[in-house]
Design an enzyme around this catalytic site. Structure first.
Site, PDB file in Angstrom:
ATOM      1  N   LYS A  38     -17.725  -0.653   5.522  1.00  0.00           N
ATOM      2  CA  LYS A  38     -18.073  -1.618   4.477  1.00  0.00           C
ATOM      3  C   LYS A  38     -19.565  -1.664   4.182  1.00  0.00           C
ATOM      4  CE  LYS A  38     -17.238  -6.303   2.811  1.00  0.00           C
ATOM      5  NZ  LYS A  38     -16.586  -7.607   3.043  1.00  0.00           N
ATOM      6  N   GLU A  94       0.814  -1.215   0.000  1.00  0.00           N
ATOM      7  CA  GLU A  94       0.000   0.000   0.000  1.00  0.00           C
ATOM      8  C   GLU A  94       0.852   1.271   0.000  1.00  0.00           C
ATOM      9  OE1 GLU A  94      -2.615  -3.157   1.970  1.00  0.00           O
ATOM     10  OE2 GLU A  94      -0.541  -2.488   2.209  1.00  0.00           O
ATOM     11  N   MET A 137      24.288   9.628   3.203  1.00  0.00           N
ATOM     12  CA  MET A 137      24.108  10.944   3.800  1.00  0.00           C
ATOM     13  C   MET A 137      24.353  10.908   5.301  1.00  0.00           C
ATOM     14  SD  MET A 137      23.642  14.096   3.203  1.00  0.00           S
ATOM     15  CE  MET A 137      22.764  14.459   1.688  1.00  0.00           C
ATOM     16  N   PHE A 183     -12.013  -6.712  14.023  1.00  0.00           N
ATOM     17  CA  PHE A 183     -10.888  -7.176  13.217  1.00  0.00           C
ATOM     18  C   PHE A 183     -10.548  -6.160  12.137  1.00  0.00           C
ATOM     19  CE2 PHE A 183      -9.356  -9.638   9.468  1.00  0.00           C
ATOM     20  CZ  PHE A 183      -8.134 -10.026  10.000  1.00  0.00           C
ATOM     21  N   GLN A 184      -9.306  -5.777  12.080  1.00  0.00           N
ATOM     22  CA  GLN A 184      -8.779  -4.813  11.118  1.00  0.00           C
ATOM     23  C   GLN A 184      -9.512  -3.469  11.184  1.00  0.00           C
ATOM     24  OE1 GLN A 184      -8.363  -6.617   7.169  1.00  0.00           O
ATOM     25  NE2 GLN A 184      -6.314  -7.321   7.744  1.00  0.00           N
TER      26      GLN A 184
END
Length: 557
Positions: free
Chosen positions: A163, A51, A471, A113-114
């Site tokens: 959802k 993602e 760096m 969940f999630q």
């Protein structure tokens, strides 16, 4: 007509002119993905490996086109994996709409969940965000989100959708709307004509004027007007990292990058000018260094569309809260064309300092960029990760057009360039795209090589391989008595085997001839490519101004 939530989402995306979306599916967005499947002839979906890669791809798409980039992710970890990309876009004023799924409304707040409060998490790094709990507000929310993302100072907007709102059985009335997808000008108080005239007289009378142009010029599509101003008034011009390409660097008036790793000429001009025109810049700490001594001999005029940036980092003498293009359009008629031979001669003398940096018969990062310029005639897109290689890409490529450099400036996101190169190439399918990386940054998102390979994108990843976090090592050398704590990378990675596994072409380069051949073949064959270019371990980015020092206290070795 009655539509379900997923149908409304896709209809709204089409209304907004969206033709490509980057993302990764999951349970909370399955209904949306099902509708995208039914409309794949209208909206192309690019499946990334992660993602975060999708968010950077949407960012690269947006920066290189000026359009709104769109990214889609599922709830929980899918949503939180977007956070770095959203923050990157926020810091650099990139228009983006991030769409996330969430658990159903009845399950919110129950540690389902999630489930994650993504609107709470992203509140400080978005222009605005929403959680849509009523399907009747879905279309209105999408239209408003896109308007906010592209208007005024652009930036990311997040829409979180439970959802059940996308369930096929959840419907409402939907009316299509004709949308103007052009950038909407932010309604600001009108700057008086007297104030424009006053600034014009400052420019007309200045003996040592200097322009400092930033990303705001590019966002406002004001590059043409900026070049006209500088040429008409014979004013030397520098840019911030975000402003590279706003001013044609082949113009004799260009002094290049300014700030911590700016050119000697740019930094000297800041100190010696009597008028500083700061256009679309926010005076970041990497430019200012020592605030007390920044442009202390000059009157400072700041023009920015965001009121919050006025006098935030440095006090100014004149400030105008307005669109940069509008400012320049209104300013130009009041100017009297002139030449500044004495001032320009002094500026040219500073340009001659340190011109031989990295000129060598061995393979140097300067050669990386100059060879890409030669092979493409400068007609390509450059993306970068973050580190030494990012500054080499900024210093040694001549940017003549806006929107040709995609780089994480404000947040400094290692791993940004791989995703950004995907979005940039998708936006410009006929173009060559180069991602300039360090071996440290490359590790962050090398999984996106699979995406480049999957879609057969002519993206060339050039890894400046010095086997260290370059760096950080440079700072440890300069300020930590060479205590190289955790900056030496192991040499286990077999780049050739990785390239083969990922399905991309591979070149290993130790010499200039090796590199020239690799670049020429890459441009000719237009295929996904990984170039492993070996760099000396203590190669440095120079010039450099140490933190807190005056901008003209420049380290040259």
């Amino acid at each position: 007509m009655k539509l379900n939530g997923s149908q409304i989402i896709v209809k709204c995306l089409i209304e907004q002119g969206v033709d490509v979306i980057f993302g990764y599916p999951g349970g909370a967005v399955l209904n949306i993905y099902d509708e995208l499947y039914k409309n794949q002839d209208k909206i192309r979906h690019i499946l990334t490996s992660h993602e975060q890669g999708a968010s950077h791809a949407a960012d690269g798409y947006a920066r290189s086109t000026g359009k709104v980039g769109v990214v889609l992710a599922t709830s929980g970890p899918g949503a939180t994996n977007l956070v770095t990309g959203i923050a990157t876009a926020y810091m650099d004023s990139v228009p983006m709409v991030a769409i996330t799924g969430n658990v159903g409304v009845s399950s919110l707040g129950k540690d389902s969940f999630q489930e994650v409060d993504i609107t709470g998490i992203t509140m400080p790094i978005t222009k605005h965000n929403y959680i849509v709990k009523d399907i009747n507000k879905l279309a209105e929310t999408f239209r408003e989100a896109f308007a906010i993302a592209r208007s005024g100072r652009p930036g990311p907007v997040l829409i979180d959708i439970p959802k059940n709102i996308t369930d096929p059985k959840c419907t409402c009335e939907y009316e299509p709307v004709e949308i103007d997808t052009k950038v909407i000008a932010k309604k600001l108080p009108k700057v008086s004509e007297d104030k424009i005239k006053e600034v014009a007289e400052l420019i007309n009378n200045a003996k040592r004027p200097f322009i400092f142009a930033g990303g705001g010029i590019i966002r406002a599509n004001a590059s043409k007007e900026l070049n006209e101003l500088a040429t008409m008034m014979d004013i030397p011009t520098c840019t911030s990292l975000m402003g590279l390409g706003a001013f044609d660097q082949t113009n004799k008036l260009s002094t290049g990058l300014v700030g911590m790793h700016g050119t000697v000429a740019s930094n000297k001009c800041i100190v010696e000018c009597d008028l500083l025109l700061a256009l679309g810049v926010r005076f970041s700490d990497r430019v200012l260094s020592n605030r007390k001594h920044f442009a202390e001999n000059a009157k400072i005029v700041q023009v920015d569309i965001d009121l919050a940036e006025i006098d935030k980092n440095i006090p100014t003498d004149y400030s105008l809260v307005m669109d940069a293009k509008e400012f320049l359009d209104r300013l130009l008629p009041y100017l009297r064309p002139k030449k500044n031979p004495i001032w320009l001669a002094l500026v040219d003398s500073w340009k001659n300092i340190f011109t031989e940096n990295q000129m060598s018969s061995t393979l140097k990062p300067r050669f990386f960029m100059e060879e890409i310029q030669r092979a493409t005639n400068g007609d390509c897109y450059i993306c970068t990760e973050v580190g030494q290689h990012q500054l080499w890409a900024a210093q040694y490529f001549k940017y003549t057009k806006p929107n040709r450099l995609m780089s994480s400036g404000g947040l400094g996101t290692m791993g940004y360039g791989m995703g950004a190169s995907i979005g940039t190439q998708i936006a410009h399918p006929e173009a060559m795209v180069f991602n300039i990386a360090g071996d440290g940054s490359f590790r962050m998102n090398l999984n996106e090589l699979l995406t480049i390979s999957k879609y057969n994108l002519p993206v060339c990843v050039v890894v400046a391989n010095n086997q260290v976090l370059g760096m950080v090592r440079q700072w440890q050398t300069a300020f930590y008595e060479k205590r190289y704590s955790q900056t030496i990378l192991d040499t286990v990675l077999d780049y050739e085997a990785l390239a083969k596994a990922m399905g991309v072409a591979y070149y290993e380069c130790f010499t200039r001839d090796d590199y020239s051949k690799a670049i020429e073949e890459t441009v000719k064959l237009r295929r996904p490519t990984l170039i492993n270019a070996h760099v000396e371990i203590d190669e440095k980015v120079l010039p450099m101004v140490a933190p807190g020092h005056q901008i003209d206290d420049i380290m040259l070795k």
